[in-house]
Enzyme design. Sequence first.
Site, PDB file in Angstrom:
ATOM      1  N   ASP A  74       0.836  -1.195   0.000  1.00  0.00           N
ATOM      2  CA  ASP A  74       0.000   0.000   0.000  1.00  0.00           C
ATOM      3  C   ASP A  74       0.874   1.249   0.000  1.00  0.00           C
ATOM      4  O   ASP A  74       1.673   1.461   0.911  1.00  0.00           O
ATOM      5  CB  ASP A  74      -0.884  -0.052   1.254  1.00  0.00           C
ATOM      6  CG  ASP A  74      -1.780   1.160   1.371  1.00  0.00           C
ATOM      7  OD1 ASP A  74      -2.460   1.467   0.384  1.00  0.00           O
ATOM      8  OD2 ASP A  74      -1.793   1.795   2.436  1.00  0.00           O
ATOM      9  N   THR A 107      -3.296   5.143  -3.937  1.00  0.00           N
ATOM     10  CA  THR A 107      -2.240   5.909  -3.259  1.00  0.00           C
ATOM     11  C   THR A 107      -0.901   5.767  -3.965  1.00  0.00           C
ATOM     12  O   THR A 107      -0.082   6.679  -3.929  1.00  0.00           O
ATOM     13  CB  THR A 107      -2.097   5.436  -1.795  1.00  0.00           C
ATOM     14  OG1 THR A 107      -1.976   4.015  -1.807  1.00  0.00           O
ATOM     15  CG2 THR A 107      -3.297   5.815  -0.988  1.00  0.00           C
ATOM     16  N   THR A 108      -0.664   4.620  -4.599  1.00  0.00           N
ATOM     17  CA  THR A 108       0.602   4.427  -5.329  1.00  0.00           C
ATOM     18  C   THR A 108       0.554   5.193  -6.643  1.00  0.00           C
ATOM     19  O   THR A 108       1.497   5.910  -6.995  1.00  0.00           O
ATOM     20  CB  THR A 108       0.830   2.918  -5.612  1.00  0.00           C
ATOM     21  OG1 THR A 108       0.606   2.195  -4.413  1.00  0.00           O
ATOM     22  CG2 THR A 108       2.213   2.661  -6.113  1.00  0.00           C
ATOM     23  N   ASP A 414      -8.945  -0.801   2.157  1.00  0.00           N
ATOM     24  CA  ASP A 414      -8.939  -0.195   0.814  1.00  0.00           C
ATOM     25  C   ASP A 414     -10.181  -0.604   0.028  1.00  0.00           C
ATOM     26  O   ASP A 414     -10.817   0.216  -0.625  1.00  0.00           O
ATOM     27  CB  ASP A 414      -7.684  -0.641   0.029  1.00  0.00           C
ATOM     28  CG  ASP A 414      -6.449   0.152   0.449  1.00  0.00           C
ATOM     29  OD1 ASP A 414      -6.587   0.955   1.383  1.00  0.00           O
ATOM     30  OD2 ASP A 414      -5.373  -0.037  -0.138  1.00  0.00           O
TER      31      ASP A 414
END
Length: 549
Positions: A74, A107-108, A414
């Site tokens: 994550d 998020t990446t 998530d």
Amino acid sequence: MMSFPGSIAFDEYGRPFIILRDQENQKRLTGNEAIKSHIQAAKQIASTIRTSLGPKGLDKMMVSGDGEVTVTNDGATILKLMDVDHEIGKLMVQLSQSQDDEIGDGTTGVVVLAGALLEQAESLLDRGIHPIRIADGFELAAQCAIKQLDSIAEPFPISHENKEPLIEVAMTTLGSKIVNKCHRQMAEIAVDAVLTVADLEKKDVNFELIKLECKVGGRMEDTCLVKGVVVDKTMSHSQMPKVLKDVKLAVLTCPFEPPKPKTKHKLDVTSAEDYRKLREYEQEKFLQMVKQVKDAGATLAICQWGFDDEANHLLFDDEANHLLLQQELPAVRWVGGPEIELIAIATGGRIVPRFEELTADKLGSAGLVRELSFGTTKDKMLVIEECKNTKAVTILIRGGNQMITAEAKRSIHDALCVVRSLIRDSRIVYGGGAAEISCSLAVAREADQLSTLEQYAFRSFSVALESVPLALAENSGLLPIETLSELKSRQVAENTASLGVDCMLSGNSDMKEHHVIESLHSKKQQIILATQLVKMILKIDDVRSPADK
């Protein structure tokens, strides 16, 4: 009074100027040199995260100062645990954190996109284009990309009857996580949990009603959804019943102990007679409290505190416990604040701060309260099921070790966030880099219509958007440039915005058939946040910092 930062001197015309103190201890970067230094720092962080993108992305192992190990995929967690010193690096960490807080997924991707935009900005700076013109051009290009996203977005059916589409979206999110060997099961759990607590009319999901509880041991496939509350506590006495049916719960935040002055006090016991009297008084008070609870009709007491375990009481914990057993009032002690609230919400009870206020209408009700035991260990948990308010649910996560359960918890979180964002805005775009390629083509087309300097920024933005499909192809072991150029030409020729990188190497690039779906809101948010951060970084042209940095 504040000390003055330097000394005043006068030139030959009598004009004052300030000589700043400690100039030799200050390091200063100005102009393009400052911007280049910032771009370098951001690119380094983006390149670290880049290999974690997509279903074939690799995990990172982070070891904290006290030796605690975290293995995760994550982006937000990796950046949070990285010890970033550079001030721009810290901004990148906050960028992924805000994507995590707002959407919970992507998020990446947002960090990879920001890094690519800054890389492109560097080559534009080398051409002599002013940073503000680049920033404004990026802003316009982002608006163009968002317009394109709106045009390729498709409506998405959400109903309690047909969960399959939502499960497919949750599976897309979980595909890149450690749980992907049982990601169908995890996706179903996440969707069931959200739909249980969701209010589809208001398009709202209250996350406080979904509790994630980890328990090491067992297999990941043993993870289950409990329609009720799971508390990591047991009955206070081992001889109390392990299964209770049609329970009336008293939720207490007052301790089972005799009243004592709030101020500092001292009690002198001078004889054995006094000691006996005091002990009898405490016992009598304790029994009176138990009677108050039982008279209200309660068959189980949930206590935030223990029973009389303070040093200045003569009736100690285990004895108080025995009295409860004698009076046939099962109890659970040391239940934390959040759990107390959740139990009260689930059972429809009221939290009672004083015994005098306990009445029958403040009791919660549950159909079944039982103790769960795990394997050969003495570990037990309490499950409160068949509650009055069925909207409170708990996901009990199992796994071989603490690292796996912690990562599974992050992954399910998530998935929950993505399902929630779809309930709020039910339009979707296709994943696998398909949406980014489509936006990149649209921005490049728009660049050809511009006669101003912004066309350079537009083209650079278009190239930066391609960084996501490139990273996906690279992480999947494909040839990145060939894959991307083929997908671009096919998207134009076939006019299909759902063609993306075939990460699973199945020979089919249509993400619609693979059911690789992402929420439109998440994609928009990624582009907006990344562009805002890049604009901010490009506007910084002077940095002062202590010289030792």
